[in-house]
Design a protein around this motif. Structure first.
Motif, PDB file in Angstrom:
ATOM      1  N   THR A 135       0.795  -1.226   0.000  1.00 59.51           N
ATOM      2  CA  THR A 135       0.000   0.000   0.000  1.00 59.51           C
ATOM      3  C   THR A 135       0.833   1.284   0.000  1.00 59.51           C
ATOM      4  N   GLU A 136       2.100   1.198   0.344  1.00 63.13           N
ATOM      5  CA  GLU A 136       2.926   2.404   0.430  1.00 63.13           C
ATOM      6  C   GLU A 136       3.859   2.558  -0.763  1.00 63.13           C
ATOM      7  N   ARG A 137       4.568   1.508  -1.117  1.00 65.18           N
ATOM      8  CA  ARG A 137       5.442   1.525  -2.300  1.00 65.18           C
ATOM      9  C   ARG A 137       5.676   0.089  -2.734  1.00 65.18           C
ATOM     10  N   LEU A 138       5.940  -0.098  -4.037  1.00 62.82           N
ATOM     11  CA  LEU A 138       6.249  -1.432  -4.523  1.00 62.82           C
ATOM     12  C   LEU A 138       7.577  -1.885  -3.927  1.00 62.82           C
ATOM     13  N   PRO A 139       7.719  -3.169  -3.624  1.00 59.81           N
ATOM     14  CA  PRO A 139       8.984  -3.654  -3.078  1.00 59.81           C
ATOM     15  C   PRO A 139      10.162  -3.286  -3.980  1.00 59.81           C
ATOM     16  N   GLY A 140      11.173  -2.707  -3.381  1.00 58.66           N
ATOM     17  CA  GLY A 140      12.352  -2.304  -4.127  1.00 58.66           C
ATOM     18  C   GLY A 140      12.260  -0.942  -4.764  1.00 58.66           C
ATOM     19  N   SER A 141      11.125  -0.286  -4.609  1.00 62.34           N
ATOM     20  CA  SER A 141      10.928   1.031  -5.210  1.00 62.34           C
ATOM     21  C   SER A 141      10.918   2.101  -4.128  1.00 62.34           C
ATOM     22  N   GLU A 142      11.415   3.282  -4.480  1.00 63.29           N
ATOM     23  CA  GLU A 142      11.394   4.412  -3.565  1.00 63.29           C
ATOM     24  C   GLU A 142      10.193   5.317  -3.820  1.00 63.29           C
ATOM     25  N   GLN A 143       9.478   5.067  -4.909  1.00 65.99           N
ATOM     26  CA  GLN A 143       8.342   5.923  -5.256  1.00 65.99           C
ATOM     27  C   GLN A 143       7.113   5.535  -4.436  1.00 65.99           C
ATOM     28  N   ARG A 144       6.536   6.510  -3.759  1.00 62.49           N
ATOM     29  CA  ARG A 144       5.378   6.263  -2.915  1.00 62.49           C
ATOM     30  C   ARG A 144       4.131   6.091  -3.772  1.00 62.49           C
ATOM     31  N   LEU A 145       3.304   5.108  -3.419  1.00 66.96           N
ATOM     32  CA  LEU A 145       2.048   4.890  -4.124  1.00 66.96           C
ATOM     33  C   LEU A 145       1.021   5.917  -3.678  1.00 66.96           C
ATOM     34  N   PRO A 146       0.093   6.288  -4.544  1.00 68.92           N
ATOM     35  CA  PRO A 146      -0.975   7.211  -4.152  1.00 68.92           C
ATOM     36  C   PRO A 146      -1.834   6.616  -3.043  1.00 68.92           C
ATOM     37  N   ASP A 147      -2.460   7.470  -2.270  1.00 66.63           N
ATOM     38  CA  ASP A 147      -3.386   7.009  -1.235  1.00 66.63           C
ATOM     39  C   ASP A 147      -4.500   6.190  -1.871  1.00 66.63           C
ATOM     40  N   GLY A 148      -4.896   5.131  -1.189  1.00 68.15           N
ATOM     41  CA  GLY A 148      -5.982   4.288  -1.684  1.00 68.15           C
ATOM     42  C   GLY A 148      -5.536   3.148  -2.572  1.00 68.15           C
TER      43      GLY A 148
END
Length: 551
Positions: A48-61
């Motif tokens: 829910t926060e970021r894909l594993p290995g990625s630093e980019q934050r996922l949008p809310d929801g």
């Protein structure tokens, strides 16, 4: 667990319950005796926060899952259950699967999820969208607007509103946000259908699609099939082609055999090849046979992170705000109604974290010492949107009536009461439509872990609530379906009703029943009307705007 002789050779079914955080495996024989159970968490949990290995934050929801977790955790749970039991794997005659819904994903025709391809692993839309993924807000609004303008016939089966968490909003979101993913996808399907596909190992054209999942989440009916081609074409010129060319498979009902356990998967799980595998069902729906509720008029409440309520009826009557009405969707021979509350256990856990507490014990004790109405503190429990009756995932929750004297116990009690008021609203939808609700049965972990909630529910509804002794109602239901899929010769059961009654029903006189306190009814009637007024007021405001407590 009941004591069972090691020489007993009664047939056994394996029930697999795929939840939001973990998979549960139970081994139950045809007499309802549980031989073992095991739970295995998903390594990646909810993404829910970021894909594993990625630093980019996922949008809310946004909420995704890694499909390999489902297989790895299933393997672990099955092997643990077998190891802790006294049975020979050869006694297992059927496997049943229930899954969160609508959790869906794009794959290649060989079943490989797109997110497991190196070139797409860092693309969010290639991942499996968890049921609670709320990225398709604009697409859902457009689907509902178009369906209403066209007066499409399928709307009456869904209370007039298509839900944000359903199949086609999520598919349309991918098509518009990540067209490269949509182009690479060769198969779109529900996670439950994908899991069964992996178990039986068939060609894509022969994969089994559950009428339960398709009926409640994908605008499908046995009479009309999917929504008509003009509707899909009007939404997006490529959507109709996806439905026609990238959704292969054969429609089957839960309890109907989808195939046999493949040699490769049998080796992975430590089971004999050739075991019958049932068509998948929605996890909450599985709890209906899982508590032995084989008759109409029983509202089965599966209470966990969210709550789903299932009701079978002999009549088909459109009801505003229901999540779906499907002929035979829960049990054959009945119209199955589904409603739900999007945040229950999730909302309680959120409040506990917000208050920086580690346990509900003292909080619950303090809350239950307060009077009904929590000294004027009111709550709307829409922390994850409102499912039934408004089907609006964009709505947000709130507290009202706060003062400097408000305590954590006031907040918690008002949240418990709000959840109960939401359920009362749902029950009234049925009764006002002439659909009887004669019996209430609660299952899942929450009724056992939170007795205060069940008492508040009973008091607010003015109705007794039965707590089924099993904390694994959906898993038991999956085992029931697996037993039926094995066939009469192997299991001794000719239909789901017979299997559910024998394997899951509580004998008369041994039920655990929470009775309502009639002295609190008048106070709760008044509080409920205030809840409804607050809901009306909240709907008039933008989702990001709060209501000042002085209003």
């Amino acid at each position: 667990m009941n004591s069972v002789s090691s020489s007993d050779q009664t047939p056994i079914a394996l029930g697999l319950d795929f939840g939001t955080e973990s998979v549960r495996a139970v081994l139950i024989d045809c007499q309802g005796r549980q031989h073992a159970q095991a739970v295995a968490d998903y390594s990646h949990g909810q993404v829910t926060e970021r894909l594993p290995g990625s630093e980019q934050r996922l949008p809310d929801g946004f909420a995704f899952q890694w499909p390999a977790d489902w297989l790895d955790s299933m393997q672990q749970a099955v092997q643990q259950a077998i190891a802790s039991s006294d049975i020979a794997p050869e006694r297992i005659v059927g496997i049943g699967v229930d899954f969160t819904s609508c959790t869906m994903l794009p794959t290649l025709r060989n079943g490989t999820p797109l997110c497991q391809l190196s070139e797409l692993r860092d693309v969010p839309m290639a991942w499996a969208k968890l049921w609670k993924h709320h990225g398709a807000v604009e697409q859902t609004e457009r689907i509902n607007r178009l369906a209403t303008e066209r007066a499409d016939s399928f709307l009456s089966r869904y209370g007039g509103t298509i839900g944000l968490e359903w199949f086609f909003p999520k598919l349309l979101e991918t098509l518009e946000v990540a067209p490269g993913v949509a182009e690479a996808a060769e198969v779109w399907l529900e996670a439950g259908d994908w899991l069964v596909w992996q178990l039986v190992g068939c060609d894509a054209d022969q994969l089994t699609r559950s009428t339960c999942q398709a009926g409640y989440k994908a605008l499908w009916s046995s009479d009309e099939g999917y929504a008509n081609t003009d509707f899909f074409a009007a939404l997006h010129p490529e959507l109709n082609l996806i439905v026609a060319n990238k959704m292969p498979g054969v429609m089957r009902s839960p309890g109907e055999a989808a195939g046999k356990l493949s040699p490769a998967m049998a080796q992975r799980l430590g089971l004999p090849a050739g075991i019958a595998v049932s068509t998948a069902t929605i996890d909450a729906h599985s709890a209906v046979p899982g508590v032995g509720a084989a008759k109409p008029g029983t509202l089965v409440m599966v209470m966990g992170t969210s709550s789903c309520h299932m009701l079978n009826s002999v009549n088909m009557q459109p009801v505003n705000g229901v999540a779906g009405i499907v002929d035979g969707g829960i049990l054959p021979g009945f119209f199955g109604y589904e409603t739900g509350q999007a945040a229950v256990g999730d909302a309680f856990a959120w409040l506990l974290k917000l208050l920086n507490l580690t346990s509900f014990d003292q909080l619950s004790k303090d809350a239950m010492e307060l009077p009904p109405g929590s000294d004027g503190v009111r709550c709307l429990d829409w922390m994850n949107g409102c499912r039934t009756p408004l089907m609006d995932g964009a709505l947000t929750g709130m507290f009202h009536g706060l003062t400097l004297g408000t305590t954590p116990a006031h907040l918690y009690r008002s949240l418990l009461e709000a959840s109960a008021f939401g359920l009362r609203w749902i029950v009234e939808l049925f009764t006002e439509a002439g659909i009887p609700v004669d019996r209430l049965v609660a299952t899942g972990g929450l009724p056992h872990h939170n007795p205060a909630l069940v008492q508040v529910y009973a008091d607010v509804l003015g109705h007794a609530i039965e707590i089924h002794p099993s904390t694994q109602g959906p898993a038991v239901g999956a085992a029931v379906l697996g037993m039926v899929a094995a066939g009469t010769e192997a299991s001794g059961f000719a239909d789901i009703e017979a299997a559910a009654t024998a394997m899951a029903a509580v004998p008369a006189g041994k039920e655990t029943i929470v009775q309502p306190n009639s002295e609190l009814r008048a106070a709760y009637d008044q509080c409920y009307q205030q809840y409804r007024q607050l809901a009306d007021l909240r709907r008039q405001l933008p989702s990001t705007q709060s209501i000042d407590s002085s209003h």
